[in-house]
Design an enzyme around this catalytic site. Structure first.
Site, PDB file in Angstrom:
ATOM      1  N   GLU A 132       0.857  -1.188   0.000  1.00 14.94           N
ATOM      2  CA  GLU A 132       0.000   0.000   0.000  1.00 14.94           C
ATOM      3  C   GLU A 132       0.889   1.233   0.000  1.00 14.94           C
ATOM      4  O   GLU A 132       2.084   1.157   0.318  1.00 14.94           O
ATOM      5  CB  GLU A 132      -0.898   0.020   1.238  1.00 14.94           C
ATOM      6  CG  GLU A 132      -0.135   0.069   2.533  1.00 14.94           C
ATOM      7  CD  GLU A 132      -1.033   0.029   3.761  1.00 14.94           C
ATOM      8  OE1 GLU A 132      -0.547   0.404   4.839  1.00 14.94           O
ATOM      9  OE2 GLU A 132      -2.200  -0.378   3.646  1.00 14.94           O
ATOM     10  N   HIS A 178      -4.245   2.595   7.829  1.00 17.23           N
ATOM     11  CA  HIS A 178      -3.097   1.907   8.406  1.00 17.23           C
ATOM     12  C   HIS A 178      -2.137   2.903   9.026  1.00 17.23           C
ATOM     13  O   HIS A 178      -1.804   3.925   8.449  1.00 17.23           O
ATOM     14  CB  HIS A 178      -2.376   1.084   7.344  1.00 17.23           C
ATOM     15  CG  HIS A 178      -2.980  -0.275   7.170  1.00 17.23           C
ATOM     16  ND1 HIS A 178      -2.427  -1.225   6.362  1.00 17.23           N
ATOM     17  CD2 HIS A 178      -4.077  -0.853   7.710  1.00 17.23           C
ATOM     18  CE1 HIS A 178      -3.154  -2.328   6.384  1.00 17.23           C
ATOM     19  NE2 HIS A 178      -4.167  -2.116   7.202  1.00 17.23           N
TER      20      HIS A 178
END
Length: 302
Positions: free
Chosen positions: A213, A252
């Protein structure tokens, strides 16, 4: 003393304890992991007469290791208790510790990383869905429907994206040699680059899938490691967050972009320079892995 555990040595004979085994989630997942084939030899936790454990319960990790010879532990305890659990398991001689709790404080993760490194313990976490060598052992809560024995390695920051990738690949007859979730925390025990050499050397892995990511620099680190290893086998990557707007907070904790390092462009550039194909969609990733698999099966270089 350095641990003798490496990722591909884990199997159904590896004795595993569950820290927090008497809790609701501990009981549930201990039974699910055992049903999968993991050798759960017991655990630690508060004895609850109203809900007896199906496994032996020990007062401490030291007692559990002495009685069972346990070599690995999975911590199914709250985030606030994870540091103490890891310290106890590490002191008892456990060689691999998996922690799954969301929200482990960063200062606790820093202390866990320091103590596990000093003890030569492999730590997977801070927060991870776990790992699986399909058909052999599962530590965590990966869905069985997305797991099947095969020759594709999967390493991932994201649980759900990797489940989808695994499920689609299985639908085409491609299973995994190993599935290892490193999690999305900023401080962790195992990073993508730490896994590069193991998958490169593993004869049962034909290709590697990396699911990352934006934010952090793990993908760039992996690219540097893969380059040093000589681009040993086909590798493919999917980087989540392509449509994220600059300055928007991501879910995150590790999704931080500093300068250009950590951006999608930086990750794609460095991965591709290391021979890793970066695909924009799950469908594109699956198609690329399938094509490489067919080429390998025909005895040609991908």
């Amino acid at each position: 003393m350095p641990t003798d555990i490496d990722w591909f040595s884990l199997d159904g004979q590896t004795p595993v304890i569950v820290q927090g085994i008497t809790g609701r989630m501990g009981q549930k997942h201990a039974q699910l992991m055992e049903r999968y084939g993991t050798r759960i030899v017991g655990g630690t936790g508060r004895v609850r007469p109203e809900a007896p454990s199906a496994f032996p319960v020990f007062a401490s990790c030291e007692e559990a290791v002495r009685a069972t010879g346990a070599r690995a532990s999975i911590c199914l305890v709250p985030a606030s208790d994870t540091l103490a659990a890891v310290a106890e398991a590490s002191a008892a001689g456990i060689g691999l510790i998996v922690t799954v709790a969301e929200g482990i404080p960063v200062h606790d993760a820093l202390r866990i990383r320091a103590l596990t490194r000093a003890a030569h313990v492999r730590w997977l976490g801070a927060s991870t869905p776990g790992l699986c060598l399909p058909g052999r052992i599962k530590l965590g809560f990966l869905p069985d429907v997305a797991l099947a024995a095969g020759r594709i390695g999967v390493i991932s920051k994201s649980g759900t994206l990797s489940y989808e990738v695994g499920l689609r690949l299985i639908g085409h007859g491609l299973g995994q040699s190993a599935w290892i979730g490193v999690g999305g925390d900023p401080v962790k025990g195992t990073r993508f680059a730490d896994l590069a050499a193991a998958f490169a050397a593993h004869e049962g892995t034909d290709a590697l899938v990396l699911i990352g990511e934006i934010g952090g620099d793990e993908e760039e680190e992996f690219a540097e490691a893969w380059q040093r290893l000589g681009k040993p086998k086909p590798a493919f990557a999917l980087i989540a967050g392509a449509e994220a707007r600059q300055g928007v907070t991501m879910g995150h904790a590790g999704a931080l972009v500093i300068g250009q390092r950590g951006s999608l462009a930086s990750k794609r550039r460095q991965l591709e320079s290391a021979g890793v194909r970066v695909l924009p969609t799950i469908g594109g990733l699956v198609d690329a892995v399938l094509a490489a698999s067919r080429t390998t099966a025909e005895g040609q270089m991908p």
